[in-house]
Design a protein around this motif. Structure first.
Motif, PDB file in Angstrom:
ATOM      1  N   SER A  85      35.848  46.957  38.096  1.00  0.00           N
ATOM      2  CA  SER A  85      35.945  48.409  38.278  1.00  0.00           C
ATOM      3  C   SER A  85      37.229  48.945  37.656  1.00  0.00           C
ATOM      4  CB  SER A  85      35.895  48.763  39.764  1.00  0.00           C
ATOM      5  OG  SER A  85      34.649  48.412  40.331  1.00  0.00           O
ATOM      6  N   ARG A  86      38.319  48.225  37.864  1.00  0.00           N
ATOM      7  CA  ARG A  86      39.591  48.667  37.290  1.00  0.00           C
ATOM      8  C   ARG A  86      39.533  48.664  35.766  1.00  0.00           C
ATOM      9  NH1 ARG A  86      44.864  49.620  37.668  1.00  0.00           N
ATOM     10  NH2 ARG A  86      46.185  48.787  36.027  1.00  0.00           N
ATOM     11  N   CYS A  87      38.950  47.617  35.171  1.00  0.00           N
ATOM     12  CA  CYS A  87      38.850  47.541  33.708  1.00  0.00           C
ATOM     13  C   CYS A  87      38.039  48.715  33.161  1.00  0.00           C
ATOM     14  CB  CYS A  87      38.223  46.216  33.292  1.00  0.00           C
ATOM     15  SG  CYS A  87      39.287  44.763  33.540  1.00  0.00           S
ATOM     16  N   ARG A 108      47.856  42.871  38.234  1.00  0.00           N
ATOM     17  CA  ARG A 108      47.038  43.732  39.077  1.00  0.00           C
ATOM     18  C   ARG A 108      45.608  43.245  39.255  1.00  0.00           C
ATOM     19  NH1 ARG A 108      49.043  48.968  35.862  1.00  0.00           N
ATOM     20  NH2 ARG A 108      49.083  47.325  34.279  1.00  0.00           N
ATOM     21  N   ARG A 162      36.249  44.214  41.999  1.00  0.00           N
ATOM     22  CA  ARG A 162      37.358  45.160  41.952  1.00  0.00           C
ATOM     23  C   ARG A 162      38.039  45.121  40.588  1.00  0.00           C
ATOM     24  NH1 ARG A 162      41.381  45.247  46.971  1.00  0.00           N
ATOM     25  NH2 ARG A 162      39.396  45.927  47.876  1.00  0.00           N
ATOM     26  N   GLU A 210      37.617  51.611  34.574  1.00  0.00           N
ATOM     27  CA  GLU A 210      38.427  52.821  34.741  1.00  0.00           C
ATOM     28  C   GLU A 210      39.454  52.965  33.617  1.00  0.00           C
ATOM     29  OE1 GLU A 210      40.178  52.477  38.564  1.00  0.00           O
ATOM     30  OE2 GLU A 210      38.313  52.897  39.669  1.00  0.00           O
TER      31      GLU A 210
END
Length: 293
Positions: free
Chosen positions: A102-104, A17, A99, A106
């Protein structure tokens, strides 16, 4: 069997991802940059560029980059114990750095505040084990992160060839007793790593758990101390770099000729599967692992 039937039975690819695509660099923090640089040069790395405003040098061989950070204002450098270099960061190549960052975050990662100065590139990062950092890099092809922050060293080949085809095989992380499962879940959830089967082992140190990156380009080995050492646990840390080579014997011979010493005992000695260099500067060692071309 029809094509449709073949598609139904095909093994799905691992999720990726973040779009991981290998290791961009490994960073050492040190108060002895010249001594560490000498070790790296014996291993075949060459200094090719220096940071424009900080005491940081970029070393390279083949497609491997090693950053030597000796900047006195960096907390990781000031935290070095007994002048022993430490692996202070690993940069992962990703599809979209912001991106991915940001995912990490989150997912619960702790973001590293940026200290980039004017005209310096901001590279998003999260905290890793033992105070190290995981950087997320999406510029490594036509335009790289070094184009802005580093100044090439004149007359030096910016792309020195790798000795005996060496490349990044992975890293070894020391974890505390009973912590392997916690770290496995961390790497599975954060980066989509997966644990390889116990019978699928690499190198000459089969201890611990080995995870494969979702891009399939590198491994991550988690090693706990023996249970009787539990009362003497050291901080969790990144211990050493694994280097993949198509011919371990040839690589060992080439590195020995350059002055590198290997551990050779009845229990641990260079062989077709791998080899381990002796520690220098109190903490720096490299593991060679057979990797088919």
């Amino acid at each position: 069997m029809t094509d449709a039937g073949h598609d139904r039975e095909s093994v799905p690819e691992m999720p990726n991802r973040l779009g991981l695509d290998g290791i961009e660099f490994v960073e050492y923090a040190t108060t002895r940059p010249q001594a560490l640089g000498h070790v790296l040069e014996m291993m075949g790395f060459r200094p090719i560029a220096r940071h424009r405003s900080r005491e940081v040098t970029l070393y390279r061989q083949g497609d491997m980059n090693v950053v030597v950070n000796a900047h006195p204002d960096d907390a990781r450098v000031s935290a070095v114990v007994d002048n022993k270099p430490v692996i202070s960061a690993v940069a992962f190549r990703v599809r979209d750095a912001l991106r991915a960052h940001s995912r990490c975050v989150e997912l619960g990662a702790w973001s590293v505040p940026s200290h980039a100065q004017a005209m310096e590139l901001h590279i998003p990062a999260i905290h890793g084990p033992g105070g190290c950092r995981f950087y997320l890099v999406d510029r490594w092809q036509e335009f790289s992160i070094y184009d802005i922050d580093f100044k090439p060293i004149p007359t030096v080949d910016p792309h020195p060839p790798a000795i005996e085809g060496m490349n990044y095989f992975g890293l070894v992380q020391y974890v505390n007793v009973g912590r392997s499962e916690d770290w496995i879940r961390y790497y599975e959830n954060m980066f989509d790593f997966s644990v390889i089967p116990e019978e699928e082992r690499f190198g000459i140190l089969p201890k611990g758990k080995v995870l494969k990156s979702p891009c399939g380009q590198f491994m991550w080995q988690l090693i706990e101390p023996d249970p009787w050492m539990e009362s003497h646990q050291a901080p969790e840390s990144l211990e050493r770099i694994g280097l993949g080579v198509p011919d371990v014997g040839a690589a060992v011979a080439a590195l020995k000729a350059r002055g590198i010493e290997f551990i050779e005992t009845s229990a641990l000695h260079p062989e077709d599967r791998g080899a381990l260099t002796r520690k220098v500067l109190g903490s720096v060692s490299f593991e060679l692992v057979h990797r088919s071309v």
